[in-house]
Design an enzyme around this catalytic site. Structure first.
Site, PDB file in Angstrom:
ATOM      1  N   ASP A  86      -5.584   9.881  10.514  1.00 46.00           N
ATOM      2  CA  ASP A  86      -4.452   9.044  10.902  1.00 46.00           C
ATOM      3  C   ASP A  86      -3.891   9.398  12.265  1.00 46.00           C
ATOM      4  O   ASP A  86      -4.062  10.508  12.760  1.00 46.00           O
ATOM      5  CB  ASP A  86      -3.345   9.175   9.848  1.00 46.00           C
ATOM      6  CG  ASP A  86      -3.662   8.352   8.623  1.00 46.00           C
ATOM      7  OD1 ASP A  86      -3.573   7.118   8.736  1.00 46.00           O
ATOM      8  OD2 ASP A  86      -4.028   8.946   7.586  1.00 46.00           O
ATOM      9  N   GLU A 137       0.869  -1.180   0.000  1.00 45.42           N
ATOM     10  CA  GLU A 137       0.000   0.000   0.000  1.00 45.42           C
ATOM     11  C   GLU A 137       0.897   1.217   0.000  1.00 45.42           C
ATOM     12  O   GLU A 137       1.756   1.369   0.873  1.00 45.42           O
ATOM     13  CB  GLU A 137      -0.857   0.040   1.260  1.00 45.42           C
ATOM     14  CG  GLU A 137      -1.883  -1.058   1.329  1.00 45.42           C
ATOM     15  CD  GLU A 137      -2.701  -0.932   2.614  1.00 45.42           C
ATOM     16  OE1 GLU A 137      -2.483   0.040   3.372  1.00 45.42           O
ATOM     17  OE2 GLU A 137      -3.518  -1.825   2.861  1.00 45.42           O
TER      18      GLU A 137
HETATM   19  C1  PLP Z   1      -3.142   5.387   6.046  1.00 42.96           C
HETATM   20  C2  PLP Z   1      -3.085   4.079   6.820  1.00 42.96           C
HETATM   21  N1  PLP Z   1      -3.158   4.076   8.117  1.00 42.96           N
HETATM   22  C3  PLP Z   1      -3.112   2.935   8.833  1.00 42.96           C
HETATM   23  C4  PLP Z   1      -2.987   1.701   8.281  1.00 42.96           C
HETATM   24  C5  PLP Z   1      -2.959   0.431   9.092  1.00 42.96           C
HETATM   25  O1  PLP Z   1      -3.229   0.563  10.430  1.00 42.96           O
HETATM   26  P1  PLP Z   1      -2.054   0.409  11.564  1.00 42.96           P
HETATM   27  O2  PLP Z   1      -1.014   1.380  11.212  1.00 42.96           O
HETATM   28  O3  PLP Z   1      -2.755   0.809  12.844  1.00 42.96           O
HETATM   29  O4  PLP Z   1      -1.569  -0.956  11.520  1.00 42.96           O
HETATM   30  C6  PLP Z   1      -2.867   1.677   6.942  1.00 42.96           C
HETATM   31  C7  PLP Z   1      -2.748   0.435   6.347  1.00 42.96           C
HETATM   32  O5  PLP Z   1      -3.155   0.233   5.273  1.00 42.96           O
HETATM   33  C8  PLP Z   1      -2.915   2.858   6.197  1.00 42.96           C
HETATM   34  O6  PLP Z   1      -2.816   2.837   4.899  1.00 42.96           O
END
Ligand code: PLP
Ligand code: PLP
Lengths: 395, 282, 395, 282
Positions: free
Chosen positions: B68, B57
């Site tokens: 976020d 990703e």
């Molecule tokens: C923008 C974003 N935040 C978070 C995550 C995943 O969550 P974590 O960081 O809490 O594992 C992803 C995963 O795809 C993401 O793309």
């Protein structure tokens, strides 16, 4: 009646603006909120309690006020101020804070969460939450908090839990982000209280509905005085007072509605806050709307001497009304707004905020071109006390 | 620069087909394009693919990553400072495709840069850059009709996000342009938040399976190889983002040479990969 | 109607209190003022303009407000707040500043002079003078000015000439002295604006007349709600809000009127501000009244956590009403007042000033002994914003 | 301590009788009792009398001398700090009377100490202390019926104050207990303010003469021997307060011995005395 400003193409839309551009996890929360709001809004008992609180807690109705000595010309339309600075804690945030907290209680929620920049929305929400015995968490950027120590103490006196955010810009944007994240994690107990008719549906519609009291009062007060205004002006920050005031005049095509935007220094290319007149279509803070953004879609920092106008997004209703040509836009520079506020203080003994100073500066231009029997309404959403240090600098 | 010709079969579908045949689970990570620079980002993508990541990703940097947690917010800021944006992110993918035509790449991020480019223009450019799908943090399916149509036209998938509280109509939608896998978020909250227990994760996956026939991947809050292994037992893949970004930042603080740093990255990825494979192949 | 509180033994007297104990040079000035006031007060046009200004400039009427969650007990009378903190610039000084400036203009004077301690009276007077296009000179002690930089800037924004007084205590008392001396030298052009119903006749009568609007509104609002209060409480500083509120209830013997005085720390022998209950008959600031003085007739420094209550003199009407037994007195300590203000903020989301906190603390005692169908009114003359630093100390 | 027996003829009347016979005008000054100490105050009274002062106004210290200018406000504060008050002021006069039974003494000050003592008690004590009259800064005749009655009973005068704007009913009142002289204030304003021109002073005196048969003395704003001389030409006496107090303070700043200081005081008084006598005897 909440739908006065809604020209819906599909649910949650104002023309092509609006929508629900949120993390999917929030969709069920928004759906519940929409259902809760519709049910409350059609319940006379809810309106009775809301009106009682607006009168006996917020301190409505707020007066209209003439300023005959202000104009720098003679002749022209008279200018009338709608003085929402004279509510409890001094501002129109209280209108929607009361509505949203009342709704949250009705929906069985026990807490509210919000974000605040200047502290105004935080203070209003904290006060209402105290009144309702609800827990209240308020996020505020560390930079904003350092600039507003009194506001911080006031929220704490109202029993709110104030969370200082050290992230990112340490200002409103990080506070909003933190509050939304808090809400995402606690949506089963906490309602997010929006300070403005922005964000995903149903927030724009709901906040606008709670702010309509401004327009209704104004129209009634004017009609009692035997006038209907030729133009209604309001400076646009989040848009809560603008939508609130315009709502009662939007269906009357003979009345000009003018959204006044901050031009900043006014220099070409310098940062400003004129997203309705100069912004791009974009998706920001949960809605499709007009935003200040670069060619790559990155949000630009808004700039204005009036902190409340320096927001890069806009209320989707306003974006729609501007796109449809129903609402005109004007701009005023930092210097024009300051001059208007100072002159009003000197000639009328009324100190309004720099935000309202933008609308007043624009109103003077508009009123000058009109006939003496005409009237122009200017929204004054809060007091100038917060701007005293900008307005008067001891040498 | 060699242009990759449009594929008939989406690389994500191909990946799951292959993994199913190997009886393995997907291991996915997330990185923000141009964090900390375009060149190092490209190197990391290569290291990821080389050390056992099945799908990447790629976050396209945004000025206001409101949903976020702190880790990914900061990564966005570093990337913007290094000149990152959606267009540069497409450049990065295109560059990656020069040496890797197999690892699926999924764009992940906020909608404003996408709407600014225009849905059709975006979908065409993304396909041309070798991208296979899109996860939009703030673009639920109920708003995405026009975008999904454009993606379908160019052979890309919009990856649906599923949370425990979400109703089926908001993620289990069958339509051209929606597919790839179901991104199952077992906890409510922003990225970088607390982990869910393996029982909660299993329930969330179970619920997704009842509603959708897509492969299920689990993300948000997976922070250790152990939890990744547990997730892999019930899901078709596991996504680890914040934990790895934090770990890599820690390495960086010791100011290693590039070579040593990339060894570290590879080792870390492998420790997850091994834990996952051990749990699922065993 | 200005005479509601007057039980005159001879002109300018309330019982044995009042009079004109001034430098003889001021007598003709006071005589002119008295004649001007009588003529204005009997002129319907004056009242029309005054009412218009109170509504459209000051922002009256101010709301009544219930605080059901405040009492620490259950049962007992309900407590109702009269919220004069919700006027322009936040306080009841505006009522009499508007009246006095209007009168001065009617008498052909072109300027006003006043003194200010916390800045409230100065701000109100400066605002009204700006509105009337009158020159305005305000004296403020250097110590007070240093403590209130925002208030100073606000007065200057309203175009007032602010004179900082370095004399003596560098506080209100030297400011008053300087303002009176300015007035003595300029009485042909300048009106002295009194912040309270103190000083020589006709000031007590005149200020009381202009503040009566508080009591009238309150009575009307209560009657509309179907209640008459069992007790009306107000904390006494200069006495303007107290007289203003009591005026409409004084002729109704079934209603208890309670003047609440500041007990300071409450320790025996420590300085306080309880001159109505513990003061001596004396002559101070132009009138015979009850004062805090020692056995030699030297004025004692008053003390209270609420700066507005720390005044060693008293309104002659109040001295008379207390002497005649019509007005009761109670005291509240610094700590009791603080506790009441904090609890009100936490339980009701309303931040009142520490002055009003004294009345609220007393009201709780009074209301507790009454029946649930009874009501007790508490005057809240201004907002607690000025007291935030006292009320919330970050550790 | 010898007590002076009550006089039949008030010393003020006696003084004007004597001055009239000598064809001279009265020269009056003002000092605050106990400024800077009880003992020095007593010395000054003696020096005043010895160097040509005909009548002394003695200020009894008050905490809030609201109607005075800065010079006299500060003198009040010094006196309070030295333990001064109305009772001590009476003590001072009594002590002065031990060596001087001729120079009229007039109490001057604010009313609160007087009302606190009680009008009757005050009048009795003041007469017993050898005081001849009272000037009350904030006690106009229209308020003073009870006080004037008490003064009359004990042979004291309330001295009326006359300002240009004042109507006759407020100063030209004939009643037992009102008398001594008319204190003519030619300028409106606090003590220590600007001087009036000699023409203005002459007009003010002229007006007083039309309304009252009392001797006329002029005070407020007389700041030089020259102006004092001009005043003496039209009035029956001249009062100099602030100018002398300021002058004496200036001397003090040079830290002279007591003897040198009192010589200075005497010289200054004499310079005014001579100017007055030259102008009026010539
Ligand atoms: C923008 C974003 N935040 C978070 C995550 C995943 O969550 P974590 O960081 O809490 O594992 C992803 C995963 O795809 C993401 O793309
Ligand atoms: C208290 C007081 N102030 C002032 C004066 C005289 O005025 P000036 O000091 O301006 O000469 C006198 C004189 O009697 C006085 O007693």
């Amino acid at each position: 009646m909440a739908r006065a400003l809604k020209v819906e193409s599909r649910p949650g839309r104002y023309g092509s603006f609006g929508g629900q551009f949120v993390a999917p996890v929030l969709l069920p929360v928004l759906d519940r909120l929409e259902a809760g709001f519709r049910s409350a809004w059609s319940d006379p008992a809810f309106h009775t309690e809301l009106t009682h609180l607006l009168n006996r807690f917020v301190g409505r109705p707020t007066p209209l006020f003439d300023i005959p000595a202000f104009p720098s010309w003679s002749g022209g339309a008279r200018i009338v101020l709608k003085r929402d600075d004279l509510t409890f804690n001094g501002g129109n945030y209280a209108n929607s804070a009361v509505g949203q907290c009342l709704l949250a209680r009705r929906m069985g929620l026990s807490a509210v969460v919000t974000d605040t920049g200047s502290g105004q929305n935080g203070i209003a929400t904290a006060a209402v939450a105290a009144r309702f015995g609800m827990r209240c968490t308020i996020y505020m950027g560390a930079r904003d908090a350092a600039a507003q120590p009194q506001a911080c103490k006031k929220m704490r006196l109202f029993g709110a839990k104030l969370e200082i955010v050290e992230d990112a810009d340490r200002a409103l944007s990080s506070a909003t982000s933190a509050a939304i994240r808090h809400w995402m994690g606690n949506s089963d107990t906490d309602a997010y209280v929006a300070g403005a008719p922005i964000g995903p549906h149903p927030y724009p519609e709901m906040v606008a509905a709670f702010q309509q009291v401004i327009g209704k009062e104004t129209r009634l007060q004017l009609v009692e005085g035997g006038v209907l205004p030729s133009a209604v002006l309001s400076a646009v920050g989040g848009g809560s007072s603008t939508i609130g005031l315009f709502s009662s005049f939007v269906s009357d095509p003979s009345i000009r509605l003018i959204a006044v935007e901050a031009a900043g220094s006014g220099e070409a290319g310098a940062p400003n806050s004129a997203r309705l007149s100069q912004g791009r279509r974009g998706i920001f803070h949960g809605a499709e709307t007009l935003v200040l953004a670069d060619a790559e879609g990155q949000i630009l920092a808004a700039n204005s001497i009036a902190p409340g106008l320096a927001y890069p997004g806009s209320a989707p209703q306003l974006a729609d009304l501007v796109s449809r040509g129903r609402v005109e836009t004007m701009t005023a520079t930092d210097a024009e707004a300051q001059r208007a506020v100072r002159r009003l203080a000197e000639t009328e003994g009324v100190l309004i905020c720099l935000e309202a100073g933008h609308a007043l500066a624009a109103a003077e231009h508009v009123a000058r071109t009109m006939e003496p029997h005409e009237a122009v309404v200017v929204m004054t959403p809060s007091s100038g006390d917060k701007d005293i240090d900008i307005l008067w600098q001891d040498s | 620069m060699a242009k990759s010709a449009p594929k008939r079969i989406n690389r994500i579908d191909a990946m799951f087909e292959r993994l199913r045949n190997e009886n393995r689970k997907a291991f996915v990570t997330f990185t923000v394009a141009s964090d900390p620079s375009f060149d190092e980002s490209l190197e990391r993508l290569k290291t990821f693919a080389a050390s056992g990541i099945d799908l990447i990703e790629i976050g396209h940097p945004f000025s206001d990553p409101i949903l976020d947690g702190a880790t990914i917010q900061k990564a966005n800021r570093r990337a913007l400072a290094a000149g990152g944006n959606l267009r540069r992110t497409l450049d990065l993918c295109r560059a990656f495709r020069e040496t890797d035509d197999r690892t699926p790449l999924i764009l992940m991020g906020y909608s404003n840069p996408v709407i600014t480019m225009g849905y059709e223009g975006f979908a065409e450019a993304a396909a041309e850059a070798g991208i296979d799908g899109l996860i939009a943090a703030d673009f639920p399916l109920r708003e995405a009709d026009d975008l999904v149509k454009a993606l379908a036209k160019h052979g890309l998938y919009m990856i649906p996000l599923a949370a425990p509280t979400l109703e089926a109509r908001d993620f289990a939608v069958e339509k051209p342009g929606i597919g790839g896998f179901l991104y199952c978020i077992p906890v409510v909250g922003p990225t970088g938040g607390p982990s869910a227990s393996k029982e909660v994760i299993a329930q969330a996956v179970e619920r997704c399976r009842r509603q959708s026939s897509l492969p299920i991947m689990v993300g948000f809050g997976v922070k250790t190889p152990e939890l990744a292994a547990d997730v892999a037992k019930v899901a078709d893949g596991v996504i680890v983002a914040t934990a790895l970004i934090d770990r890599f930042l820690e390495f960086k603080r010791e100011q290693p040479t590039d070579a040593v740093f990339h060894l570290h990255v590879a080792d870390t990825i492998k420790s997850y990969r091994d834990a996952i494979d051990l749990a699922t192949l065993g």
